[in-house]
Design a protein around this motif. Structure first.
Motif, PDB file in Angstrom:
ATOM      1  N   LYS A  49       0.820  -1.222   0.000  1.00 11.03           N
ATOM      2  CA  LYS A  49       0.000   0.000   0.000  1.00 11.03           C
ATOM      3  C   LYS A  49       0.850   1.267   0.000  1.00 11.03           C
ATOM      4  O   LYS A  49       0.405   2.322  -0.444  1.00 11.03           O
ATOM      5  N   VAL A  50       2.067   1.183   0.511  1.00 10.40           N
ATOM      6  CA  VAL A  50       2.977   2.338   0.503  1.00 10.40           C
ATOM      7  C   VAL A  50       4.018   2.171  -0.603  1.00 10.40           C
ATOM      8  O   VAL A  50       4.344   3.115  -1.318  1.00 10.40           O
ATOM      9  N   HIS A  51       4.537   0.957  -0.716  1.00 12.74           N
ATOM     10  CA  HIS A  51       5.569   0.647  -1.701  1.00 12.74           C
ATOM     11  C   HIS A  51       5.089  -0.469  -2.632  1.00 12.74           C
ATOM     12  O   HIS A  51       4.123  -1.165  -2.329  1.00 12.74           O
ATOM     13  N   SER A  52       5.801  -0.634  -3.717  1.00 14.48           N
ATOM     14  CA  SER A  52       5.602  -1.774  -4.599  1.00 14.48           C
ATOM     15  C   SER A  52       6.952  -2.112  -5.225  1.00 14.48           C
ATOM     16  O   SER A  52       7.870  -1.270  -5.220  1.00 14.48           O
ATOM     17  N   GLU A  53       7.084  -3.300  -5.767  1.00 12.93           N
ATOM     18  CA  GLU A  53       8.336  -3.641  -6.444  1.00 12.93           C
ATOM     19  C   GLU A  53       8.591  -2.668  -7.596  1.00 12.93           C
ATOM     20  O   GLU A  53       9.731  -2.278  -7.853  1.00 12.93           O
ATOM     21  N   GLU A  62      10.756   6.300  -2.897  1.00 13.86           N
ATOM     22  CA  GLU A  62      10.462   4.877  -3.078  1.00 13.86           C
ATOM     23  C   GLU A  62       8.983   4.531  -2.947  1.00 13.86           C
ATOM     24  O   GLU A  62       8.594   3.371  -3.088  1.00 13.86           O
ATOM     25  N   THR A  63       8.139   5.523  -2.685  1.00 12.31           N
ATOM     26  CA  THR A  63       6.720   5.246  -2.489  1.00 12.31           C
ATOM     27  C   THR A  63       5.966   5.200  -3.822  1.00 12.31           C
ATOM     28  O   THR A  63       6.414   5.726  -4.835  1.00 12.31           O
ATOM     29  N   ILE A  64       4.801   4.575  -3.771  1.00 11.51           N
ATOM     30  CA  ILE A  64       3.953   4.444  -4.953  1.00 11.51           C
ATOM     31  C   ILE A  64       3.561   5.802  -5.513  1.00 11.51           C
ATOM     32  O   ILE A  64       3.434   5.980  -6.728  1.00 11.51           O
ATOM     33  N   ILE A  99      -0.376   1.288   8.624  1.00 10.55           N
ATOM     34  CA  ILE A  99       0.252   0.082   8.071  1.00 10.55           C
ATOM     35  C   ILE A  99       0.714  -0.896   9.143  1.00 10.55           C
ATOM     36  O   ILE A  99       0.933  -2.070   8.864  1.00 10.55           O
ATOM     37  N   PHE A 100       0.865  -0.414  10.376  1.00  8.19           N
ATOM     38  CA  PHE A 100       1.387  -1.266  11.438  1.00  8.19           C
ATOM     39  C   PHE A 100       0.293  -1.901  12.278  1.00  8.19           C
ATOM     40  O   PHE A 100      -0.757  -1.302  12.514  1.00  8.19           O
ATOM     41  N   LYS A 101       0.581  -3.095  12.746  1.00 10.13           N
ATOM     42  CA  LYS A 101      -0.205  -3.673  13.833  1.00 10.13           C
ATOM     43  C   LYS A 101       0.484  -3.208  15.113  1.00 10.13           C
ATOM     44  O   LYS A 101       1.681  -3.393  15.282  1.00 10.13           O
ATOM     45  N   GLU A 102      -0.272  -2.585  15.974  1.00 10.40           N
ATOM     46  CA  GLU A 102       0.292  -1.904  17.136  1.00 10.40           C
ATOM     47  C   GLU A 102       1.223  -2.799  17.951  1.00 10.40           C
ATOM     48  O   GLU A 102       0.900  -3.933  18.260  1.00 10.40           O
ATOM     49  N   SER A 103       2.403  -2.263  18.294  1.00  7.67           N
ATOM     50  CA  SER A 103       3.375  -3.013  19.092  1.00  7.67           C
ATOM     51  C   SER A 103       3.048  -2.865  20.578  1.00  7.67           C
ATOM     52  O   SER A 103       3.274  -1.809  21.168  1.00  7.67           O
ATOM     53  N   GLU A 104       2.505  -3.906  21.159  1.00  7.73           N
ATOM     54  CA  GLU A 104       2.196  -3.876  22.585  1.00  7.73           C
ATOM     55  C   GLU A 104       3.406  -4.301  23.417  1.00  7.73           C
ATOM     56  O   GLU A 104       3.566  -3.906  24.557  1.00  7.73           O
ATOM     57  N   ASN A 105       4.264  -5.119  22.810  1.00  9.25           N
ATOM     58  CA  ASN A 105       5.382  -5.715  23.539  1.00  9.25           C
ATOM     59  C   ASN A 105       6.681  -5.002  23.159  1.00  9.25           C
ATOM     60  O   ASN A 105       7.214  -5.183  22.068  1.00  9.25           O
ATOM     61  N   PHE A 106       7.178  -4.176  24.078  1.00  9.28           N
ATOM     62  CA  PHE A 106       8.371  -3.384  23.801  1.00  9.28           C
ATOM     63  C   PHE A 106       9.596  -4.282  23.601  1.00  9.28           C
ATOM     64  O   PHE A 106      10.435  -4.011  22.727  1.00  9.28           O
TER      65      PHE A 106
END
Length: 287
Positions: free
Chosen positions: A16-20, A79-81, A139-146
């Protein structure tokens, strides 16, 4: 660090942000101009701060453009779409941002007179910034575990790959006259002196009042209040403003409030091992 990704030549990028295609375009097709200025960083190292500084230098300290055009349009990520469309709107000298590692950078750069400003930051502070960033960017799944985020970081399991490889790759150019490196910490400690050095590197003549204006309008407080720099214009499906601010603190050493002693010692041991062959020293290396 969990996100929907693909790999390109061993480096992780975000769908969604980058592509090959978008990365291959930069690597193989981008026509670098001799007066291009590249703002290169590993993520969360001061990219947007440097965009503001370079934009102000380009316009002789006049903040009008910084207050009327968003930072990601003034100096888009190559480098973004979206970059091929954004590239058409850039005025010379073009300011182009990138998180790409050295080995994926535009091949045409190395045959040009274009310049690179590479900003580094204490990697412990990068981890803390990433921890909070994953809570708000879609784009991220939230980081709960530091602890897991530390593990992902040291193992290169991150967007744009390993910080250690990124730094070591770009430091191959440290003696190249087209390459200027600075640290986030240096920018904090001596903003005016840093702007003077940048102007000299870029061959830009500014008087004292213009330099003062660059420093003033690129300060954290100024950027925090500037809707074109603080990313508040991004819609909530891209950046969840309810969970935090894109411009959070603008300080160094915040890692001390997040790392336990054991985590700090663990990171330091890995850092020393991975960086031992670089033969360079940085302000944060106080083991």
């Amino acid at each position: 660090m969990s996100f929907d990704h693909f790999e390109y030549k061993g480096v992780k990028f975000a769908h969604k942000v980058h592509s090959e295609k978008s990365i291959s375009y930069v690597e193989n097709e981008l026509k670098v101009l001799d007066d291009d200025i590249f703002n290169v960083t590993y993520p969360k190292s001061g990219t947007n701060w440097m965009i503001e500084i370079l934009s102000l230098i380009k316009h002789n300290g006049d903040a009008t453009v910084c207050q009327s055009i968003s930072s990601y349009e003034r100096a888009p990520w190559q480098e973004t779409i979206d970059f091929p469309e954004q590239e058409k709107k850039l005025t010379q000298p073009r300011i182009i941002s990138s998180h790409l590692p050295h080995h994926l950078f535009a091949k045409s750069f190395f045959k040009s007179k274009a310049k690179i400003i590479y900003t580094m930051r204490n990697p412990k502070d990068i981890i803390v910034s990433l921890f909070h960033f994953t809570k708000i960017l879609y784009i991220f799944k939230e980081s709960e575990n530091f602890q897991q985020l530390i593990e992902d970081f040291v193992n290169g399991n991150a967007l744009y790959g390993s910080w250690f490889d990124h730094v070591k790759g770009w430091m191959q150019m440290k003696d190249d006259s087209r390459f200027f490196f600075i640290t986030y910490e240096e920018l904090l400690k001596d903003p005016r002196g840093s702007v003077v050095k940048l102007c000299k590197f870029l061959g830009k003549q500014l008087d004292d009042a213009q330099i003062d204006s660059v420093v003033k309008h690129s300060s954290f407080n100024s950027m925090k209040e500037n809707k074109m720099s603080n990313w508040t214009q991004l819609t909530s499906d891209i950046l969840d403003h309810a969970k935090g601010s894109f411009l959070r603190k603008g300080v160094s050493g915040d890692w001390k409030t997040h790392f336990t002693v054991a985590q700090s010692e663990y990171f330091d041991k890995i850092y020393q091992e991975k960086m031992k062959d670089l033969n360079m020293s940085f302000s944060w290396e106080q083991f």
